[in-house]
Scaffold this motif. Structure first.
Motif, PDB file in Angstrom:
ATOM      1  N   THR A  55       0.799  -1.228   0.000  1.00 28.11           N
ATOM      2  CA  THR A  55       0.000   0.000   0.000  1.00 28.11           C
ATOM      3  C   THR A  55       0.833   1.279   0.000  1.00 28.11           C
ATOM      4  OG1 THR A  55      -1.916  -1.091   0.958  1.00 28.11           O
ATOM      5  CG2 THR A  55      -1.803   1.291   1.210  1.00 28.11           C
ATOM      6  N   PRO A  56       1.807   1.431   0.880  1.00 28.03           N
ATOM      7  CA  PRO A  56       2.595   2.681   0.835  1.00 28.03           C
ATOM      8  C   PRO A  56       3.321   2.868  -0.503  1.00 28.03           C
ATOM      9  CG  PRO A  56       3.009   1.487   2.872  1.00 28.03           C
ATOM     10  CD  PRO A  56       2.203   0.587   2.000  1.00 28.03           C
ATOM     11  N   LYS A  57       3.866   1.792  -1.034  1.00 21.57           N
ATOM     12  CA  LYS A  57       4.568   1.873  -2.317  1.00 21.57           C
ATOM     13  C   LYS A  57       3.592   2.204  -3.437  1.00 21.57           C
ATOM     14  CE  LYS A  57       8.074  -1.449  -0.915  1.00 21.57           C
ATOM     15  NZ  LYS A  57       8.662  -2.761  -1.109  1.00 21.57           N
ATOM     16  N   GLY A  58       2.419   1.605  -3.386  1.00 22.54           N
ATOM     17  CA  GLY A  58       1.406   1.855  -4.414  1.00 22.54           C
ATOM     18  C   GLY A  58       0.930   3.292  -4.414  1.00 22.54           C
ATOM     19  N   ARG A  59       0.637   3.815  -3.246  1.00 27.22           N
ATOM     20  CA  ARG A  59       0.181   5.202  -3.145  1.00 27.22           C
ATOM     21  C   ARG A  59       1.245   6.173  -3.615  1.00 27.22           C
ATOM     22  NH1 ARG A  59      -2.877   4.644   2.605  1.00 27.22           N
ATOM     23  NH2 ARG A  59      -4.827   3.852   1.763  1.00 27.22           N
ATOM     24  N   ALA A  60       2.484   5.907  -3.250  1.00 27.11           N
ATOM     25  CA  ALA A  60       3.584   6.808  -3.604  1.00 27.11           C
ATOM     26  C   ALA A  60       3.905   6.766  -5.098  1.00 27.11           C
ATOM     27  CB  ALA A  60       4.824   6.450  -2.796  1.00 27.11           C
TER      28      ALA A  60
END
Length: 83
Positions: A55-60
């Protein structure tokens, strides 16, 4: 509330889905999930674990162009309903 009632929320979600597929973001996220599963071991990876890691990688990694287009569509909708 009007965003939901008008169906605009669903149209925006579909637009986002299309843009993320077009730019390769979706394939990139699949590759990250597969790599994580390989590194950790397929049997010891849960969906919750994948969500937590990806999730953090996807959002960024959502392209600025996609964010800007979506934001513009939301602003247009809000200005058209404010009249």
């Amino acid at each position: 509330m009007q965003l939901i009632e008008s169906g605009e929320k669903e149209r925006l979600k579909e637009l986002l889905r299309e843009r993320l597929i077009e730019c390769g973001w979706r394939d990139e996220m699949k590759a990250l999930c597969r790599a994580h599963a390989r590194n950790k071991g397929r049997k010891s990876v849960s969906v919750d674990d994948l969500v937590h890691v990806i999730t953090p990688k996807g959002r960024a990694s959502v392209p600025d162009k996609v964010k800007a287009e979506l934001l513009q569509r939301i602003r247009s909708f809000l200005s058209s309903t404010a009249l």
